[in-house]
Design an enzyme around this catalytic site. Sequence first.
Site, PDB file in Angstrom:
ATOM      1  N   TYR A 144       0.872  -1.182   0.000  1.00  0.00           N
ATOM      2  CA  TYR A 144       0.000   0.000   0.000  1.00  0.00           C
ATOM      3  C   TYR A 144       0.901   1.221   0.000  1.00  0.00           C
ATOM      4  CZ  TYR A 144      -3.334   3.488   1.739  1.00  0.00           C
ATOM      5  OH  TYR A 144      -4.124   4.609   1.903  1.00  0.00           O
ATOM      6  N   ASP A 239       9.389   2.612  -0.869  1.00  0.00           N
ATOM      7  CA  ASP A 239       8.430   3.317  -0.022  1.00  0.00           C
ATOM      8  C   ASP A 239       8.797   2.994   1.419  1.00  0.00           C
ATOM      9  OD1 ASP A 239       6.339   4.097   1.562  1.00  0.00           O
ATOM     10  OD2 ASP A 239       4.762   3.335   0.239  1.00  0.00           O
ATOM     11  N   LYS A 267       5.482   9.849   8.085  1.00  0.00           N
ATOM     12  CA  LYS A 267       5.278   9.382   9.463  1.00  0.00           C
ATOM     13  C   LYS A 267       6.312   9.955  10.441  1.00  0.00           C
ATOM     14  CE  LYS A 267       2.655   5.330   7.991  1.00  0.00           C
ATOM     15  NZ  LYS A 267       1.242   5.553   8.296  1.00  0.00           N
TER      16      LYS A 267
HETATM   17  N1  HOZ Z   1      -0.403   3.235   6.194  1.00  0.00           N
HETATM   18  C1  HOZ Z   1      -1.330   3.456   7.250  1.00  0.00           C
HETATM   19  C2  HOZ Z   1      -2.130   2.219   7.573  1.00  0.00           C
HETATM   20  N2  HOZ Z   1      -1.649   1.057   7.014  1.00  0.00           N
HETATM   21  C3  HOZ Z   1      -2.151   4.640   6.945  1.00  0.00           C
HETATM   22  C4  HOZ Z   1      -3.096   5.008   7.987  1.00  0.00           C
HETATM   23  C5  HOZ Z   1      -4.365   5.453   7.365  1.00  0.00           C
HETATM   24  O1  HOZ Z   1      -4.656   5.056   6.233  1.00  0.00           O
HETATM   25  O2  HOZ Z   1      -5.065   6.207   8.051  1.00  0.00           O
END
Ligand code: HOZ
Length: 427
Positions: A144, A239, A267
Amino acid sequence: MANSLSESLFARALQLIPGGVNSPVRAFRSVGGTPFFTKAARGATLITADDRELIDFVCTWGPAIHGHNHLRIKAAIAAALENGTSFGTPNPYEVEMAELIVRFVPSIKKVRMCNSGTEATMSAIRLARGFTKRDKIIKFAGCYHGHSDSLLIKAGSGALTHGNPDSAGVPVGVAQDTVVLPYNDCAALDAGFAANPGQIACVILEPFCGNVGFIMPDAGYLAYVREACTRHGALLIFDEVMTGFRIAKGGVQEREKIVPDLTCLGKIIGGGLPVGAFGGRADIMDHLAPLGPVYQAGTLSGNPLAMAAGIAGLRLLEEGNPYARLDTLGRQLRDAVLAACRAKGLPVQVPQCGSMFSIFFTATPVRDYATALTGDAKLFGRFFHACLAGGVYLAPSAYEAGFLSTAHEGAAIDRACEVFTKSIREL
Ligand code: HOZ
């Protein structure tokens, strides 16, 4: 019995906010129940609207490596706030941040700040396309990279949790330029390149996956991907939004000794405020406007409060070098889960590295999207609620990573191990 404050807040939210949440991963739809609302957070602890204290293994989905509301980060934000919240001109913090990032992550020679991980990956891909003059990209199932169109295909995180890994609303014309391959599969990568000769602008991956649960690459896999990209004239984009500054000071690339062409960050570099960044080879980065033809911009990019918070967070990492300690804490958690499952005869996989981990209830070693799906998500939901009842908060999804912070040392970890053990015993 009267509703809890969280329940009444959620009822109000449902009237006005789709699904009651501003990011789908916060909803409890895959584990069932109502999400709690948080009114404060300190160290390893969330304090709910109903005054429950929870040991937090979500850590605001990664940023809180020093725990919540760290005094140094708070003080840095307060000091920056004295001078204003946003200037719309360059500010001194941006330069200090760039110097720190380049020092921490040696593959990054130049860096551009933005406001989220989504912006970072979206911009890095546009830059790769502009630089190589090619349109197609390769991504991996279950990785993702935020919610831009070309990346929401076989995506992990909330997209997978809520059953929409190929989001509606992504035009077919966009999707056809994204080649999706299984992670950890060198032959599939070769086939992907062979099927699209001279057309792949870049390969983007989470070098350690954190959005389909936590998955690590097989030995030699990342080196293979690096070499294949070089051979085919495609850029390699790491990433490291989740893993940057977390798996090691310089991210997975430092630990695994791989040099990507571009890296996406987020982050931790915001210290808990909204942030993203992408950087890498200077010759590639110089294709960005205003030097080059690839456009990318942002009103709040390099925001002084976010920069001040992130700088304080990075300096804490430099001073404390907490990585060995975090790994010890991670192993303690992992070993507690493995022992409890062994005692109960329950198959489980607990991939863990440093301060990231996942719990998959399956006998199958988890090394990609398909094997992640062998995990028993219903059982995970029961485990999640048992932990929550015991005062431990895990991500409300079988497909998210757990995060630790330096604030979890001692009592918090001991207590979490007890709660994990009891919850597994009672499953
Ligand atoms: N990458 C985060 C969760 N896997 C993002 C948090 C979100 O989407 O709020």
